[in-house]
Scaffold this motif. Structure first.
Motif, PDB file in Angstrom:
ATOM      1  N   HIS A 246      10.552   1.556   8.414  1.00 31.23           N
ATOM      2  CA  HIS A 246      10.863   1.791   6.981  1.00 31.23           C
ATOM      3  C   HIS A 246      10.858   0.597   6.031  1.00 31.23           C
ATOM      4  CE1 HIS A 246      11.515   6.153   7.473  1.00 31.23           C
ATOM      5  NE2 HIS A 246      12.083   6.012   8.658  1.00 31.23           N
ATOM      6  N   GLY A 247      11.162   0.705   4.757  1.00 27.95           N
ATOM      7  CA  GLY A 247      11.136  -0.537   4.199  1.00 27.95           C
ATOM      8  C   GLY A 247       9.850  -0.865   3.318  1.00 27.95           C
ATOM      9  N   ASP A 248       9.716  -2.207   3.181  1.00 30.19           N
ATOM     10  CA  ASP A 248       8.776  -2.612   2.450  1.00 30.19           C
ATOM     11  C   ASP A 248       7.133  -2.147   2.882  1.00 30.19           C
ATOM     12  OD1 ASP A 248      10.301  -3.810   0.830  1.00 30.19           O
ATOM     13  OD2 ASP A 248       9.883  -6.046   1.434  1.00 30.19           O
ATOM     14  N   GLY A 249       7.202  -2.322   4.171  1.00 25.92           N
ATOM     15  CA  GLY A 249       5.893  -2.020   4.792  1.00 25.92           C
ATOM     16  C   GLY A 249       5.443  -0.507   4.780  1.00 25.92           C
ATOM     17  N   LYS A 250       6.576   0.303   4.795  1.00 23.32           N
ATOM     18  CA  LYS A 250       6.195   1.766   4.843  1.00 23.32           C
ATOM     19  C   LYS A 250       6.069   2.339   3.457  1.00 23.32           C
ATOM     20  CE  LYS A 250       6.062   6.070   6.291  1.00 23.32           C
ATOM     21  NZ  LYS A 250       5.610   6.550   6.998  1.00 23.32           N
ATOM     22  N   VAL A 251       6.666   1.625   2.422  1.00 26.88           N
ATOM     23  CA  VAL A 251       6.398   1.840   0.993  1.00 26.88           C
ATOM     24  C   VAL A 251       4.937   1.700   0.629  1.00 26.88           C
ATOM     25  CG1 VAL A 251       7.090   1.438  -1.295  1.00 26.88           C
ATOM     26  CG2 VAL A 251       8.699   1.730   0.383  1.00 26.88           C
ATOM     27  N   ARG A 252       4.560   0.708   1.223  1.00 25.64           N
ATOM     28  CA  ARG A 252       3.176  -0.018   0.449  1.00 25.64           C
ATOM     29  C   ARG A 252       1.918   0.937   1.481  1.00 25.64           C
ATOM     30  NH1 ARG A 252       5.263  -5.228   1.840  1.00 25.64           N
ATOM     31  NH2 ARG A 252       5.291  -6.366  -0.131  1.00 25.64           N
ATOM     32  N   GLN A 253       2.470   1.482   2.619  1.00 22.49           N
ATOM     33  CA  GLN A 253       1.630   2.151   3.364  1.00 22.49           C
ATOM     34  C   GLN A 253       1.434   3.667   2.592  1.00 22.49           C
ATOM     35  OE1 GLN A 253       2.762   3.298   7.383  1.00 22.49           O
ATOM     36  NE2 GLN A 253       1.381   4.854   7.328  1.00 22.49           N
ATOM     37  N   LEU A 254       2.600   4.138   2.343  1.00 23.13           N
ATOM     38  CA  LEU A 254       2.799   5.616   1.486  1.00 23.13           C
ATOM     39  C   LEU A 254       2.140   5.289  -0.042  1.00 23.13           C
ATOM     40  CD1 LEU A 254       6.546   6.346   1.883  1.00 23.13           C
ATOM     41  CD2 LEU A 254       4.571   7.462   2.932  1.00 23.13           C
TER      42      LEU A 254
END
Length: 220
Positions: free
Chosen positions: A145-153
């Motif tokens: 989760h976090g930055d990487g997940k948000v960018r993916q979403l």
């Protein structure tokens, strides 16, 4: 008729003609001596005339070209004003695009945090049901989760998004203008998310996105 010295009248006539020619040559000799100098002066005068004619032609062309440049320059203020207004409009639009992307990431960060909390609670419950230690679970889930997940979403919401998607950037001047406006519209302190189209003479264009708060140890 031949006299006592054996000289006939024809000889006397030729002598008179010769002496007359001699006197004429003596009279014309100073004038003939001036011929080379006169020819040189004539050549210089012709050359000077050609130079002056070439100079006048050049000055005439210069005056025409200078006037043409002045007439064309009169259009510059109006066209510059139009270009400036277009750049300002593009700048404002890109700022709005960037702001909307930031808002989307902030909302996705909240959604991601909810998913994280749910996964953590369910995971801890499952681990406890198996009588296993749950201390490492929070760290394992935080990595997803976090930055990487948000960018993916965000990428899933709008795949291959870029600030200049659909723009014609084949011309170097177009790319330079695009680079200039994007660099000024998107905050410099934000981290670049995706590289734009770059030409050999252009600086990279990047889309900036806020870094959402990643789940920290204190939140787990």
């Amino acid at each position: 008729m031949v006299n006592g010295n054996g000289i006939d009248d024809g000889f006397q006539e030729r002598l008179r003609q010769a002496e007359s020619a001699e006197r004429e040559m003596q009279r014309l000799q100073p004038l003939a001596a001036e011929a080379p100098q006169l020819r040189l002066q004539q050549a210089k005068a012709q050359k000077e005339e050609e130079r002056m004619r070439a100079k006048e032609d050049a000055l005439s062309k210069a005056r025409f070209s200078a006037q043409s440049a002045s007439d064309k320059q009169n259009r510059v203020p109006e066209l510059l004003g139009q270009a400036a207004r277009a750049v300002i409009e593009l700048y404002t639009l890109l700022k709005d695009v960037d702001s909307s992307r930031r808002q989307a990431m902030e909302a996705l960060a909240i959604a991601d945090r909810v998913d994280y909390d749910i996964e953590l609670e369910e995971g801890e419950e499952h681990e406890r049901s198996l009588d296993r230690d749950t201390r490492g679970l929070a760290y394992a889930l935080a990595a997803r989760h976090g930055d990487g997940k948000v960018r993916q979403l965000l990428e899933e919401l709008d795949p291959e998004f870029s600030m200049l998607r659909g723009c014609n950037l084949d011309e170097p001047l177009y790319r330079d203008v695009a680079n200039f406006v994007v660099r000024h519209a998107v905050p410099r302190e934000a981290a670049p998310q995706a590289m734009m189209v770059n030409g050999p003479d252009s600086a990279p264009i990047s889309e900036s996105e806020p870094a959402p708060t990643e789940a920290s140890d204190s939140d787990i």
